[in-house]
Write an enzyme that holds these catalytic residues in place. Structure first.
Site, PDB file in Angstrom:
ATOM      1  N   LYS A  43       0.807  -1.210   0.000  1.00  0.00           N
ATOM      2  CA  LYS A  43       0.000   0.000   0.000  1.00  0.00           C
ATOM      3  C   LYS A  43       0.848   1.272   0.000  1.00  0.00           C
ATOM      4  O   LYS A  43       0.336   2.352  -0.273  1.00  0.00           O
ATOM      5  CB  LYS A  43      -0.960  -0.020   1.186  1.00  0.00           C
ATOM      6  CG  LYS A  43      -2.051  -1.074   1.026  1.00  0.00           C
ATOM      7  CD  LYS A  43      -3.115  -0.987   2.107  1.00  0.00           C
ATOM      8  CE  LYS A  43      -4.286  -1.904   1.804  1.00  0.00           C
ATOM      9  NZ  LYS A  43      -3.946  -3.337   1.994  1.00  0.00           N
TER      10      LYS A  43
HETATM   11  C1  LIG Z   1      -4.547  -4.415   1.409  1.00  0.00           C
HETATM   12  C2  LIG Z   1      -3.830  -5.715   1.418  1.00  0.00           C
HETATM   13  C3  LIG Z   1      -4.189  -6.788   0.566  1.00  0.00           C
HETATM   14  C4  LIG Z   1      -5.387  -6.718  -0.347  1.00  0.00           C
HETATM   15  O1  LIG Z   1      -5.162  -5.872  -1.446  1.00  0.00           O
HETATM   16  P1  LIG Z   1      -6.405  -5.362  -2.319  1.00  0.00           P
HETATM   17  O2  LIG Z   1      -5.821  -4.346  -3.227  1.00  0.00           O
HETATM   18  O3  LIG Z   1      -7.369  -4.762  -1.333  1.00  0.00           O
HETATM   19  O4  LIG Z   1      -6.965  -6.537  -3.015  1.00  0.00           O
HETATM   20  C5  LIG Z   1      -3.434  -7.938   0.571  1.00  0.00           C
HETATM   21  N1  LIG Z   1      -2.382  -8.065   1.405  1.00  0.00           N
HETATM   22  C6  LIG Z   1      -2.010  -7.076   2.241  1.00  0.00           C
HETATM   23  C7  LIG Z   1      -0.858  -7.303   3.139  1.00  0.00           C
HETATM   24  C8  LIG Z   1      -2.704  -5.867   2.283  1.00  0.00           C
HETATM   25  O5  LIG Z   1      -2.325  -4.900   3.133  1.00  0.00           O
END
Ligand SMILES: *Cc1c(COP(=O)(O)O)cnc(C)c1O
Length: 435
Positions: free
Chosen positions: A107
Site C-alpha cells: 500500500k
Molecule cells: C490491502 C492488502 C491486501 C489486499 O489488497 P487489495 O488491493 O485490497 O486486493 C493484501 N495483502 C495485504 C498485506 C494488504 O495490506
C-alpha cells in the site's frame, strides 16, 4: 487524463477532480475514459528500463498533461524510492516483494503517490487539506507514512483499540509532525462510521477541507500498475516472457491495477485472484452470480472484505463481461488451515518466510501450476506485506526467522502518541475542530 464514473460514462472530469473527490457523487468509481497503449518498442525492450524509468513512462501515458513531465518525473521518483524485487525461488517461481517501502506493505505505492499528487495540486496558500482515514491495520500505516511531512496536509487516523498488531500500531502512533492517531474504544466499523459521519457533517465541511485517502482513489491505483511492468521487466531480463501473476486479493485494487497494465499492453499470460474465505469474486467467476456477504475474519486480515469495492473497475475494464474476464483471470480461495500449512511449506521448500496474504497467493500459483502441468511459464506470486507485521500467525520456529527491518526497530524507541476516544461523534468532531 479524463475520467468517467463506472455508473455514468457521460461524466467527464479531470485528474485533479477525481483525486480530491475520491468517489463520484453517483457512488461509482472513477476510471480513465481512455486506456492508453504503451508502444510495442517499449514493451519489447522493457528489460533495459529501471523501476523509476518504467514508473515515469507508465504514469506519463496515463496522466497525459495533467502534470507537466518534469514535475511528474520528480514526483514519481520521490514517491517510488524503494525497490520491488522479483526474487527467484526456483527455476520458474518468483516472489514479487512489494514490502520494501516505509510501512512494509504494498500500500506504500498507492499512499506515497497519492499524497504527492495531492500536494502537487494544492497550490501554495490554499486551505490545509485534512485527510481522514479509518484503518484495520495496513492502510493507516501506509497513509500516515505516505503523508508524513507532506506540506499543506494533515492526517487523522482512527484505529480500533487492541485490534492492530504491535508494529502496525507503532507505525500509526510514532510519527508526530502532521500525523495524528486516535485509538477508538470500538471496532474498525466504528472507526469507519465516525469518518463517514465527519464527511456528512455540514459544519465540519464548512470549516475544514476534508478528504478521504481510501483505497478507491484513482491515484492509489495508478502507481500499482508500475510494479507489474517492472516485474515483467525483471523476468524478461532472464528470457522469460510467458508470465502468470498470482495476486492476494481483498478489495481487488491490486489486481485491478495489474489488469489495467494488461489493458495498456503488458502481455501477461494469466492473472490469478487468490482470496481467503471472503470469496465473493471466486463465487462470481464460477457461478455468474455476484453476491456480496458480510466479511469473516481470517489470518490474512487485510483481505477480509466481503464486498470488494474495486471489482466494478475490473468489470469496467472488460466491458462488463464475465466471459471476457475469464479469458485472463482465474480465481481460487483458501482456508486458514491451508494458509498456515502454506507458510510451513514455503519455509520448508525455499527457506523463505511469507506473510499469510503472500502464502495465499503462493497456494493459488501452485494450484494453477498443477492444472497446467504441460505448459511452460514463469509464475510470480505477489508478496503484499512483510511477515513481521503479522507475528501472531507463525509457528515459533518460523517466527524466530523473521528479521525485523531497520525502519521498524527505529520506531520501538520512539514515544507513542495517540488520543484515546469513545465512539461518540461529538467528541471526534470537537477534536477535529480544535486540531
Ligand atoms: C490491502 C492488502 C491486501 C489486499 O489488497 P487489495 O488491493 O485490497 O486486493 C493484501 N495483502 C495485504 C498485506 C494488504 O495490506
Amino acid at each position: 487524463m479524463r475520467l468517467y464514473s463506472t455508473n455514468n460514462k457521460e461524466l467527464n472530469v479531470d485528474f485533479a477532480t477525481a483525486v480530491f473527490n475520491s468517489m463520484p457523487q453517483d457512488k461509482g468509481l472513477y476510471m480513465p475514459v481512455e486506456i492508453p497503449q504503451l508502444d510495442a518498442d517499449f514493451i519489447e525492450n522493457i528489460g533495459s528500463y529501471s523501476l523509476p524509468e518504467i514508473a515515469f513512462k507508465v504514469a506519463s501515458a496515463l496522466l497525459g498533461d495533467a502534470i507537466p513531465a518534469a514535475a511528474l518525473k520528480a514526483l514519481v521518483e520521490d514517491a517510488i524510492n524503494f525497490d520491488a524485487p522479483a526474487r527467484k525461488l526456483d527455476e520458474n517461481t518468483y516472489v514479487l516483494e512489494l514490502f520494501h517501502g516505509p510501512s512494509l506493505a504494498f500500500k506504500d505505492f498507492g499512499a506515497r503517490f497519492m499524497s504527492r499528487v495531492m500536494a502537487y495540486f494544492l497550490k501554495d496558500g490554499e486551505q490545509l487539506l485534512d485527510v481522514l482515514v479509518a484503518t484495520s491495520g495496513d492502510t493507516g500505516g501506509a497513509v500516515a507514512l505516505g503523508f508524513l511531512g507532506v506540506p499543506n496536509t494533515r492526517v487523522t487516523i482512527l484505529y480500533p483499540k487492541g485490534k492492530v498488531s504491535e508494529i502496525q500500531e507503532l507505525q500509526l502512533c510514532t510519527n508526530g509532525q502532521n500525523i495524528h492517531a486516535i485509538e477508538i474504544d470500538g471496532t474498525f466499523d466504528d472507526c469507519q462510521h465516525l469518518v463517514k459521519q465527519a464527511f456528512a457533517d455540514a459544519d465540519l465541511n464548512e470549516k475544514l477541507r476534508l478528504t478521504s485517502a481510501n483505497s478507491i482513489n484513482i491515484s492509489r491505483l495508478i502507481p500499482q500498475t508500475f510494479y507489474y511492468f517492472n516485474a515483467y521487466a525483471q523476468l524478461a531480463r532472464e528470457g522469460k516472457k510467458k508470465v502468470v501473476f498470482a495476486v492476494p486479493s481483498g478489495n481487488f485494487g491490486n489486481i485491478a491495477a495489474g489488469l489495467m497494465a494488461y489493458k495498456m499492453g503488458l502481455p501477461v499470460h494469466q492473472f490469478i485472484a487468490a482470496t481467503n474465505a471472503n470469496d465473493t469474486v471466486p463465487r462470481f467467476l464460477e457461478s455468474g452470480v455476484y453476491q456480496t456477504r458480510p466479511s469473516v475474519q481470517t489470518y490474512a486480515n487485510a483481505m477480509d472484505v466481503g464486498a470488494p469495492s474495486n471489482w466494478v473497475r475490473i468489470m469496467d475494464l472488460f466491458d462488463d463481461s464475465r466471459e471476457e474476464v475469464l479469458k485472463v483471470v482465474s480465481s481460487s480461495r483458501y482456508t486458514d488451515e491451508e494458509t498456515l500449512q502454506a507458510i510451513k511449506d514455503i519455509d520448508q521448500q525455499y527457506n523463505y518466510v511469507a506473510c499469510p496474504h503472500t502464502a495465499i497467493a503462493w497456494l493459488a500459483l501452485e494450484g494453477y501450476k498443477r492444472a497446467h502441468a504441460e505448459e511452460n511459464f514463469a509464475g510470480v506470486f505477489l508478496s503484499t506485506a512483510h511477515a513481521c507485521k503479522f507475528p501472531d500467525i507463525f509457528p515459533e520456529d518460523i517466527a524466530a526467522k523473521i528479521e525485523i527491518p531497520a525502519q521498524v526497530l527505529e520506531l520501538i524507541d520512539k514515544e507513542k502518541g495517540a488520543t484515546v476516544m469513545d465512539t461518540d461523534f461529538k467528541n471526534f468532531k470537537n477534536y477535529l475542530l480544535n486540531l
